[in-house]
Write a protein that holds these residues in place. Structure first.
Motif, short mmCIF file in Angstrom:
data_model
loop_
_atom_site.label_atom_id
_atom_site.label_comp_id
_atom_site.label_asym_id
_atom_site.label_seq_id
_atom_site.Cartn_x
_atom_site.Cartn_y
_atom_site.Cartn_z
N ASN A 35 0.81 -1.22 0.00
CA ASN A 35 0.00 0.00 0.00
C ASN A 35 0.84 1.26 0.00
N GLU A 36 1.84 1.32 0.88
CA GLU A 36 2.64 2.53 0.98
C GLU A 36 3.50 2.76 -0.27
N THR A 37 3.99 1.68 -0.87
CA THR A 37 4.78 1.82 -2.09
C THR A 37 3.93 2.40 -3.22
N ILE A 38 2.72 1.87 -3.39
CA ILE A 38 1.84 2.38 -4.44
C ILE A 38 1.48 3.84 -4.18
N LYS A 39 1.18 4.18 -2.93
CA LYS A 39 0.87 5.57 -2.59
C LYS A 39 2.02 6.50 -2.94
N GLN A 40 3.23 6.10 -2.55
CA GLN A 40 4.39 6.94 -2.80
C GLN A 40 4.66 7.10 -4.29
N LEU A 41 4.60 6.00 -5.03
CA LEU A 41 4.85 6.08 -6.47
C LEU A 41 3.77 6.90 -7.18
N ALA A 42 2.53 6.75 -6.76
CA ALA A 42 1.45 7.54 -7.37
C ALA A 42 1.63 9.02 -7.07
N TYR A 43 2.02 9.33 -5.84
CA TYR A 43 2.27 10.72 -5.48
C TYR A 43 3.39 11.30 -6.35
N GLU A 44 4.49 10.58 -6.44
CA GLU A 44 5.62 11.07 -7.22
C GLU A 44 5.27 11.22 -8.69
N LYS A 45 4.57 10.21 -9.23
CA LYS A 45 4.23 10.23 -10.64
C LYS A 45 3.16 11.28 -10.95
N GLY A 46 2.19 11.41 -10.05
CA GLY A 46 1.05 12.24 -10.36
C GLY A 46 1.13 13.68 -9.91
N TRP A 47 1.62 13.91 -8.71
CA TRP A 47 1.59 15.26 -8.20
C TRP A 47 2.96 15.93 -8.24
N LYS A 48 3.98 15.15 -8.04
CA LYS A 48 5.31 15.73 -7.97
C LYS A 48 5.95 15.88 -9.36
N ASN A 49 5.79 14.84 -10.21
CA ASN A 49 6.53 14.83 -11.46
C ASN A 49 5.69 14.75 -12.72
N SER A 50 4.38 14.81 -12.60
CA SER A 50 3.57 14.64 -13.82
C SER A 50 3.77 15.81 -14.77
N GLN A 51 3.81 15.46 -16.03
CA GLN A 51 3.96 16.49 -17.06
C GLN A 51 2.78 16.49 -18.02
N THR A 52 1.93 15.48 -17.89
CA THR A 52 0.75 15.42 -18.76
C THR A 52 -0.48 15.10 -17.91
N MET A 53 -1.64 15.39 -18.46
CA MET A 53 -2.88 15.07 -17.78
C MET A 53 -3.03 13.55 -17.65
N GLU A 54 -2.52 12.82 -18.60
CA GLU A 54 -2.60 11.35 -18.55
C GLU A 54 -1.82 10.81 -17.35
N GLU A 55 -0.65 11.34 -17.08
CA GLU A 55 0.13 10.91 -15.92
C GLU A 55 -0.60 11.23 -14.62
N LEU A 56 -1.21 12.40 -14.54
CA LEU A 56 -1.97 12.78 -13.35
C LEU A 56 -3.17 11.86 -13.17
N ASN A 57 -3.89 11.59 -14.27
CA ASN A 57 -5.06 10.71 -14.19
C ASN A 57 -4.68 9.28 -13.80
N THR A 58 -3.55 8.82 -14.28
CA THR A 58 -3.08 7.48 -13.90
C THR A 58 -2.82 7.42 -12.39
N ALA A 59 -2.19 8.44 -11.87
CA ALA A 59 -1.93 8.49 -10.42
C ALA A 59 -3.23 8.54 -9.63
N LYS A 60 -4.18 9.32 -10.10
CA LYS A 60 -5.47 9.39 -9.43
C LYS A 60 -6.16 8.03 -9.43
N THR A 61 -6.04 7.30 -10.53
CA THR A 61 -6.61 5.96 -10.63
C THR A 61 -5.96 5.02 -9.63
#
Length: 81
Positions: A35-61
């Motif tokens: 759980n914590e690994t997925i949360k951290q990776l989603a945070y990094e991918k979606g909020w910290k490092n996302s460059q496209t709406m698709e990356e943000l939406n993937t993290a939200k999913t």
């Protein structure tokens, strides 16, 4: 609510087994790590490092899936007697 597997309601025997499994799962370190690994990776991918709406939406999913898992666990635990 009633728990279903596909379209069939879970039997009382299955429910008792699931309650035991949930209790065991919650005590396992691997459950926290997953759980914590997925949360951290989603945070990094979606909020910290996302460059496209698709990356943000993937993290939200990914966060949404974690919420669904937690809801299922909570529902099963609430059925414990």
């Amino acid at each position: 609510g009633t728990l279903y597997l596909g379209t069939k309601p879970i039997t009382p025997q299955e429910l008792q087994s699931l309650i035991s499994e949930v209790k065991a799962l919650e005590r396992m370190r691997i459950w926290s790590i997953l759980n914590e690994t997925i949360k951290q990776l989603a945070y990094e991918k979606g909020w910290k490092n996302s460059q496209t709406m698709e990356e943000l939406n993937t993290a939200k999913t990914e966060f949404y899936i974690l919420e669904i898992q937690a809801s299922i666990i909570k529902t099963i635990r609430s059925k414990a007697q």
